[in-house]
Motif scaffolding. Sequence first.
Motif, PDB file in Angstrom:
ATOM      1  N   LEU A  27    -140.148-121.581  -1.045  1.00 36.74           N
ATOM      2  CA  LEU A  27    -139.582-122.405   0.026  1.00 36.74           C
ATOM      3  C   LEU A  27    -140.037-121.887   1.397  1.00 36.74           C
ATOM      4  O   LEU A  27    -140.247-122.674   2.329  1.00 36.74           O
ATOM      5  CB  LEU A  27    -138.047-122.429  -0.077  1.00 36.74           C
ATOM      6  N   ASP A  28    -140.184-120.581   1.507  1.00 36.45           N
ATOM      7  CA  ASP A  28    -140.723-120.031   2.763  1.00 36.45           C
ATOM      8  C   ASP A  28    -142.139-120.560   3.001  1.00 36.45           C
ATOM      9  O   ASP A  28    -142.498-120.944   4.120  1.00 36.45           O
ATOM     10  CB  ASP A  28    -140.766-118.499   2.693  1.00 36.45           C
ATOM     11  N   MET A  29    -142.918-120.581   1.942  1.00 41.60           N
ATOM     12  CA  MET A  29    -144.293-121.103   2.071  1.00 41.60           C
ATOM     13  C   MET A  29    -144.267-122.584   2.421  1.00 41.60           C
ATOM     14  O   MET A  29    -145.074-123.073   3.214  1.00 41.60           O
ATOM     15  CB  MET A  29    -145.066-120.914   0.758  1.00 41.60           C
ATOM     16  N   LEU A  30    -143.324-123.310   1.826  1.00 44.34           N
ATOM     17  CA  LEU A  30    -143.176-124.736   2.120  1.00 44.34           C
ATOM     18  C   LEU A  30    -142.890-124.934   3.601  1.00 44.34           C
ATOM     19  O   LEU A  30    -143.486-125.799   4.256  1.00 44.34           O
ATOM     20  CB  LEU A  30    -142.037-125.316   1.264  1.00 44.34           C
ATOM     21  N   ALA A  31    -141.967-124.130   4.117  1.00 45.43           N
ATOM     22  CA  ALA A  31    -141.592-124.254   5.532  1.00 45.43           C
ATOM     23  C   ALA A  31    -142.798-123.993   6.426  1.00 45.43           C
ATOM     24  O   ALA A  31    -143.039-124.713   7.396  1.00 45.43           O
ATOM     25  CB  ALA A  31    -140.455-123.281   5.864  1.00 45.43           C
ATOM     26  N   GLN A  32    -143.564-122.977   6.069  1.00 48.82           N
ATOM     27  CA  GLN A  32    -144.750-122.671   6.870  1.00 48.82           C
ATOM     28  C   GLN A  32    -145.771-123.807   6.785  1.00 48.82           C
ATOM     29  O   GLN A  32    -146.357-124.209   7.788  1.00 48.82           O
ATOM     30  CB  GLN A  32    -145.409-121.391   6.365  1.00 48.82           C
ATOM     31  N   ALA A  33    -145.969-124.322   5.567  1.00 47.24           N
ATOM     32  CA  ALA A  33    -146.962-125.397   5.379  1.00 47.24           C
ATOM     33  C   ALA A  33    -146.551-126.648   6.161  1.00 47.24           C
ATOM     34  O   ALA A  33    -147.404-127.383   6.658  1.00 47.24           O
ATOM     35  CB  ALA A  33    -147.108-125.724   3.897  1.00 47.24           C
ATOM     36  N   SER A  34    -145.247-126.882   6.268  1.00 47.00           N
ATOM     37  CA  SER A  34    -144.764-128.085   6.950  1.00 47.00           C
ATOM     38  C   SER A  34    -144.977-128.022   8.455  1.00 47.00           C
ATOM     39  O   SER A  34    -144.958-129.047   9.127  1.00 47.00           O
ATOM     40  CB  SER A  34    -143.260-128.263   6.695  1.00 47.00           C
ATOM     41  N   SER A  35    -145.158-126.816   8.961  1.00 48.07           N
ATOM     42  CA  SER A  35    -145.212-126.670  10.419  1.00 48.07           C
ATOM     43  C   SER A  35    -146.618-126.915  10.971  1.00 48.07           C
ATOM     44  O   SER A  35    -146.821-126.875  12.179  1.00 48.07           O
ATOM     45  CB  SER A  35    -144.750-125.263  10.815  1.00 48.07           C
ATOM     46  N   ASN A  36    -147.594-127.158  10.087  1.00 50.30           N
ATOM     47  CA  ASN A  36    -148.943-127.444  10.578  1.00 50.30           C
ATOM     48  C   ASN A  36    -149.631-128.418   9.629  1.00 50.30           C
ATOM     49  O   ASN A  36    -149.015-128.920   8.700  1.00 50.30           O
ATOM     50  CB  ASN A  36    -149.752-126.140  10.697  1.00 50.30           C
ATOM     51  N   GLN A  50    -157.460-124.551  -0.383  1.00 46.78           N
ATOM     52  CA  GLN A  50    -156.415-123.534  -0.370  1.00 46.78           C
ATOM     53  C   GLN A  50    -156.268-122.810   0.969  1.00 46.78           C
ATOM     54  O   GLN A  50    -156.181-121.600   1.005  1.00 46.78           O
ATOM     55  CB  GLN A  50    -156.609-122.538  -1.510  1.00 46.78           C
ATOM     56  N   SER A  51    -156.201-123.601   2.048  1.00 41.20           N
ATOM     57  CA  SER A  51    -155.843-122.991   3.334  1.00 41.20           C
ATOM     58  C   SER A  51    -154.457-122.367   3.205  1.00 41.20           C
ATOM     59  O   SER A  51    -154.197-121.290   3.721  1.00 41.20           O
ATOM     60  CB  SER A  51    -155.831-124.047   4.440  1.00 41.20           C
ATOM     61  N   VAL A  52    -153.569-123.075   2.532  1.00 41.53           N
ATOM     62  CA  VAL A  52    -152.253-122.528   2.180  1.00 41.53           C
ATOM     63  C   VAL A  52    -152.089-122.706   0.676  1.00 41.53           C
ATOM     64  O   VAL A  52    -152.394-123.771   0.155  1.00 41.53           O
ATOM     65  CB  VAL A  52    -151.113-123.294   2.906  1.00 41.53           C
ATOM     66  N   SER A  53    -151.655-121.665  -0.001  1.00 38.18           N
ATOM     67  CA  SER A  53    -151.465-121.759  -1.460  1.00 38.18           C
ATOM     68  C   SER A  53    -150.014-121.521  -1.809  1.00 38.18           C
ATOM     69  O   SER A  53    -149.401-120.571  -1.308  1.00 38.18           O
ATOM     70  CB  SER A  53    -152.293-120.686  -2.174  1.00 38.18           C
ATOM     71  N   ILE A  54    -149.477-122.395  -2.651  1.00 38.66           N
ATOM     72  CA  ILE A  54    -148.113-122.178  -3.152  1.00 38.66           C
ATOM     73  C   ILE A  54    -148.203-122.169  -4.678  1.00 38.66           C
ATOM     74  O   ILE A  54    -148.658-123.137  -5.282  1.00 38.66           O
ATOM     75  CB  ILE A  54    -147.162-123.308  -2.689  1.00 38.66           C
ATOM     76  N   ASP A  55    -147.781-121.067  -5.270  1.00 34.36           N
ATOM     77  CA  ASP A  55    -147.843-120.937  -6.719  1.00 34.36           C
ATOM     78  C   ASP A  55    -146.429-121.056  -7.267  1.00 34.36           C
ATOM     79  O   ASP A  55    -145.610-120.148  -7.094  1.00 34.36           O
ATOM     80  CB  ASP A  55    -148.469-119.574  -7.068  1.00 34.36           C
ATOM     81  N   LEU A  56    -146.112-122.188  -7.905  1.00 26.45           N
ATOM     82  CA  LEU A  56    -144.740-122.388  -8.385  1.00 26.45           C
ATOM     83  C   LEU A  56    -144.539-121.651  -9.707  1.00 26.45           C
ATOM     84  O   LEU A  56    -145.330-121.820 -10.637  1.00 26.45           O
ATOM     85  CB  LEU A  56    -144.460-123.886  -8.565  1.00 26.45           C
ATOM     86  N   PRO A  57    -143.473-120.873  -9.808  1.00 21.70           N
ATOM     87  CA  PRO A  57    -143.275-120.091 -11.032  1.00 21.70           C
ATOM     88  C   PRO A  57    -142.791-120.968 -12.178  1.00 21.70           C
ATOM     89  O   PRO A  57    -142.055-121.947 -11.951  1.00 21.70           O
ATOM     90  CB  PRO A  57    -142.183-119.087 -10.628  1.00 21.70           C
ATOM     91  N   PRO A  58    -143.151-120.645 -13.410  1.00 23.25           N
ATOM     92  CA  PRO A  58    -142.570-121.358 -14.548  1.00 23.25           C
ATOM     93  C   PRO A  58    -141.081-121.031 -14.633  1.00 23.25           C
ATOM     94  O   PRO A  58    -140.646-119.972 -14.167  1.00 23.25           O
ATOM     95  CB  PRO A  58    -143.318-120.800 -15.767  1.00 23.25           C
ATOM     96  N   LEU A  59    -140.296-121.924 -15.219  1.00 17.61           N
ATOM     97  CA  LEU A  59    -138.842-121.775 -15.253  1.00 17.61           C
ATOM     98  C   LEU A  59    -138.422-120.487 -15.962  1.00 17.61           C
ATOM     99  O   LEU A  59    -137.438-119.855 -15.571  1.00 17.61           O
ATOM    100  CB  LEU A  59    -138.217-122.998 -15.941  1.00 17.61           C
TER     101      LEU A  59
END
Lengths: 135, 472
Positions: B148-157, B299-308
């Motif tokens: 979610l931190d990465m999401l927030a950063q990605a959303s800002s640009n 991959q300027s920004v990469s978000i790796d979602l963890p498996p459940l």
Amino acid sequence: MIYAKMAEPAARRLLEVIRELVDGDLIEIYQTRESLAQRLCTPLNDLMAVIICPSDGKDLHDIIKIGDLLWDVRVILILPDNRDATVNQGHVLKPRFVAYADGDFADVSLVLSNIINRDRRRAGRTAVGYLHPVS
Amino acid sequence: MAKILIIDDDEMFCQLVSKKIKEMEHEVDYVLTMAAGISRSQDESFDLVLLDVMLPDGNGLDALPKIIASEGEPEVIIITGAGDVDGAEIAIRNGAWDYIEKPSSLNMITLPIMRALQFREVKNTSRKSISLKREGIIGNSPKMKACLDMLAQASSNDANVLISGETGTGKELFAWAIHKNSRRADGNFVVVDCAALHETLTESVLFGHIKGAFTGAIRTQDGLIRQANGGTLFLDEAGELPLSIQKVFLRVLQEHRFRPLGADHETRSDFRLVVATNRDLKKMVEKGEFRGDLLFRFQSVSIDLPPLREHPEDIKELVIYHMTRLCERYGKELKGFSPDFFDVLKMHDWPGNVRELISTIDRALAAAQDDPILFPQHLPVHIRIRQAQASLGKEKKERVSPATRPAAKEGVVLPPLKDFRNLVLIEKEKQYLRDLMSATAGVIKDACKLSGLSRPRLYALLSKYNITRPKG
């Protein structure tokens, strides 16, 4: 699952194309927003896709109002025209594929075929959508 | 001024580094064991933890998740005397901020500390000022918070984003949330399902065409790239993009210009790209199946979602959220859960991840019908068998003492099928009756109604398993 008013020629052409790919028993058709909404409020086990074919811009707008019921469903959208306003409205439903009512739906057939094959491969790997019935 | 904790069994090293950190005008303390480090991090709020790997009471990497999840959610720098490539990967994947070898010069440690604290300051400032719209993303485990931190950063640009993760981990949800939290939220969110498109269709669908460009092109049509102008283009299953299209798409990313099929001039589109894949694109590049230059652009920004299975602590919240949503959709009363319902769910591997979990809840609701409580028996058989096997394995270990345990082939624990069935039945019957007594507060009339058992039968079963009714 298909949402379309079968009185419309495009809807009938669409159904012919789908029937070549999918058994009639596995196709559900809904012609009113209310009947579609009612169905979407029941378990959607193994549903592969919902094909939305609104008759006009107002019909599309009405379907968007129940868009929340489609959030976890794969949507293929057949737009009544390609005007910017219609296209922009259509993207609110986040469709996986967009076609147009005046086409021959050969593209819809190709896409649906790919989706069916992909789901069958995934079902073999993870049993999602092919869970044993609860005893 | 930051608060820093050093966890290292080398006391001289701790004292030297502490002196350095104090010169940087930060507060610092140190402990010499892993247990002491975990305890301190849970009792006090630290901004940064320097964690040694080789500790007298264990491997520091094992403590990493607990430390990251502690009160202050500190950044963690792993320090070790022996550089280990695999260990570095494990550390970074589990949320360590950095991984460095014990430096010959203490001055070399100040830069990572400064960077980590700078990052923390920016992160905390961003968190205060951004109210993130989660758009249905559920979970507060350390791994999800990192995403979610990465999401927030990605959303800002407007940087391109690559979201990777197994099927069913929520890649599209994250892409949607990035769009809704960005300055392009009012623009179109255009989905391109690369796996659903046939190779012959892809170019026309993406770039559009003019009337007559090919058989069936009955009118001029904008492609999805043009329709994403001012908004977000979401390329799902990007690993399926044909190589021929990858080349053209690369140019589109570089110049935001493209030529529709059959057109004699180019068109522009100002879109923001978010890409999702469950495939290992780096491996595909090595095999020549994907363009390295295109992956680099993605991959300027990469978000790796963890498996459940890697964040089971989120299962309860996910179940409650989706159960509530489904009950509202079906017009049913909300249901409760038996105490062991979530325990059973946490034992499953979830190869289909969150999507499989939602499907499981859906089926459990159907199985429960009007029952007010969800029990493990409402879950699909393959999940209950898994839990029963795990219970049997545990019981077998408890019954056979180490002294008398016969030599067995490692990894093979398989009772006869008949015995297995009997054990499963006995165990599940016992558990059901305990849950029944709990759910009905021991009121026999209610228990008979809920279970469908006659009064004499219920009393016989309670006696058989020596289950007492709760005292009212």
